[in-house]
Write an enzyme that holds these catalytic residues in place. Structure first.
Site, mmCIF file in Angstrom:
data_model
loop_
_atom_site.group_PDB
_atom_site.id
_atom_site.type_symbol
_atom_site.label_atom_id
_atom_site.label_comp_id
_atom_site.label_asym_id
_atom_site.label_seq_id
_atom_site.Cartn_x
_atom_site.Cartn_y
_atom_site.Cartn_z
ATOM 1 N N ASN A 9 106.535 164.675 34.803
ATOM 2 C CA ASN A 9 105.076 164.693 34.713
ATOM 3 C C ASN A 9 104.528 165.542 35.858
ATOM 4 O OD1 ASN A 9 102.358 164.161 34.617
ATOM 5 N ND2 ASN A 9 102.529 161.969 35.080
ATOM 6 N N TRP A 10 104.075 166.743 35.523
ATOM 7 C CA TRP A 10 103.598 167.658 36.571
ATOM 8 C C TRP A 10 102.246 167.250 37.125
ATOM 9 C CZ3 TRP A 10 104.738 173.276 34.320
ATOM 10 C CH2 TRP A 10 106.121 173.425 34.175
ATOM 11 N N LYS A 11 101.569 166.311 36.472
ATOM 12 C CA LYS A 11 100.217 165.905 36.877
ATOM 13 C C LYS A 11 99.327 167.159 37.002
ATOM 14 C CE LYS A 11 102.169 161.731 38.762
ATOM 15 N NZ LYS A 11 102.113 160.631 39.727
ATOM 16 N N HIS A 95 98.854 156.334 31.501
ATOM 17 C CA HIS A 95 99.334 156.508 32.880
ATOM 18 C C HIS A 95 98.362 155.818 33.838
ATOM 19 C CE1 HIS A 95 100.526 158.266 36.662
ATOM 20 N NE2 HIS A 95 101.673 158.560 36.082
ATOM 21 N N GLU A 97 97.196 156.588 36.609
ATOM 22 C CA GLU A 97 96.134 157.428 37.178
ATOM 23 C C GLU A 97 94.980 157.575 36.191
ATOM 24 O OE1 GLU A 97 98.738 160.631 38.349
ATOM 25 O OE2 GLU A 97 99.596 159.303 39.853
ATOM 26 N N GLU A 174 106.036 151.749 35.207
ATOM 27 C CA GLU A 174 105.658 152.487 36.415
ATOM 28 C C GLU A 174 104.827 151.583 37.314
ATOM 29 O OE1 GLU A 174 105.827 157.069 36.071
ATOM 30 O OE2 GLU A 174 103.799 156.382 35.684
ATOM 31 N N GLY A 180 104.198 157.813 43.916
ATOM 32 C CA GLY A 180 103.783 158.737 44.964
ATOM 33 C C GLY A 180 103.841 158.160 46.368
ATOM 34 N N SER A 219 108.458 157.208 42.433
ATOM 35 C CA SER A 219 109.260 157.707 43.555
ATOM 36 C C SER A 219 110.749 157.863 43.229
ATOM 37 C CB SER A 219 109.061 156.813 44.791
ATOM 38 O OG SER A 219 107.710 156.878 45.219
ATOM 39 N N GLY A 240 107.372 162.157 38.833
ATOM 40 C CA GLY A 240 106.167 162.877 39.255
ATOM 41 C C GLY A 240 106.513 163.966 40.245
ATOM 42 N N GLY A 241 106.297 163.702 41.531
ATOM 43 C CA GLY A 241 106.479 164.701 42.585
ATOM 44 C C GLY A 241 107.788 165.473 42.504
HETATM 45 P P1 13P Z 1 106.114 159.942 41.592
HETATM 46 O O1 13P Z 1 107.491 160.259 41.055
HETATM 47 O O2 13P Z 1 105.502 161.068 42.328
HETATM 48 O O3 13P Z 1 106.114 158.652 42.326
HETATM 49 O O4 13P Z 1 105.166 159.730 40.301
HETATM 50 C C1 13P Z 1 105.583 158.903 39.283
HETATM 51 C C2 13P Z 1 104.672 159.092 38.140
HETATM 52 O O5 13P Z 1 103.506 158.731 38.211
HETATM 53 C C3 13P Z 1 105.198 159.748 36.950
HETATM 54 O O6 13P Z 1 104.333 159.647 35.871
#
Ligand code: 13P
Length: 257
Positions: A9-11, A95, A97, A174, A180, A219, A240-241
């Protein structure tokens, strides 16, 4: 035996130039994770770039959200038909967020869960696999409400769509406190929650419970992916990251082989 899925997920990150570097780097190593399903979720404006780069490879793609409506006057929204038009195999739904953003508008949690169920219905009506994200906030975690939160969303989805619909979806646990933060859930904690999810679904249909893929997200990095993925009820990760870094993402994909 369930296949593992690693979803990046590149956000809201990237530009055409940085995406190209990332895509080229990942594709160089794609043969080393042939047996794993890997999917990338760029911001929607880069969908065409990602589609062109990944077409004909063993990787798939999708978006980070979709509208619960089919078409019409919904400024800024993206429909399931549009995702299908761009060859999306998956879409992320619910998600945290996105959930937080809606919560800012004071939407009742139950209404929010119903909107997520509507988005789910819309995705499967176009043959797109929804990846439904659920997880507890740090406060809910501290109050010991993890199972209540996750159980409620599963119940609403099953009640609305029938348990068989879950076999057309992927679930992702999640925990918000792990997203994050660099503080992943332990493999044991994640396993316990995944097993709870499977048991809850099994009450309605044991076969669906056994076959549905359940990902862990929060993470996940190259150095902690393997122990998470070795757990019996963890079927891959939502990243994510670390999905923005070629070496990290490739090593996570390889940990799923
Ligand atoms: P991180 O891997 O940056 O913690 O993010 C997880 C995430 O929200 C994937 O959708």
């Amino acid at each position: 035996m369930r296949k593992l899925l690693v979803a990046g997920n590149w956000k809201m990150n990237g530009t055409s130039a940085t995406n190209k570097k990332l895509l080229d780097g990942i594709l160089t190593h794609a043969d080393s994770f042939n047996s794993v399903d890997v999917a990338l979720f760029p911001p929607a404006v880069y969908l065409q770039q990602v589609q062109q780069a990944l077409k004909g490879t063993n990787l798939s793609w999708g978006t980070q959200n979709l509208s619960q409506f089919r078409q019409g006057a919904y400024t800024g929204e993206i429909s399931a038909v549009m995702l299908k038009d761009f060859g999306c195999r998956y879409v992320l739904i619910g998600h945290s967020e996105r959930r937080c953003l809606y919560a800012e508008l004071d939407l009742d949690q139950l209404v929010l869960d119903h909107i997520i169920a509507e988005k789910y219905e819309m995705a499967i009506s176009e043959g797109i696999t929804p990846i439904v994200c659920i997880g507890e906030s740090p406060e809910e975690h501290a109050r010991g409400e993890t199972e209540e939160i996750i159980g409620r969303l599963l119940d609403i989805t099953i009640e609305r769509l029938g348990v068989k619909a879950l076999s057309q979806a992927v679930l992702a646990y999640e925990p918000v406190w792990a997203i994050g933060t660099g503080k992943s859930a332990t493999p044991e904690w994640a396993q316990e929650v995944h097993s709870f999810m499977r048991e809850r679904i099994a009450k309605h249909d044991p076969t669906t419970a056994e076959t549905v893929q359940i990902l862990y997200g929060g993470s996940v990095k190259g150095n902690n992916a393997a122990p998470l993925f070795s757990m019996p009820d963890i079927d891959g990760g939502l990243i994510g990251g670390a999905s923005l870094d070629v070496d990290e993402f490739v090593s996570i994909c390889q940990a799923a082989v």
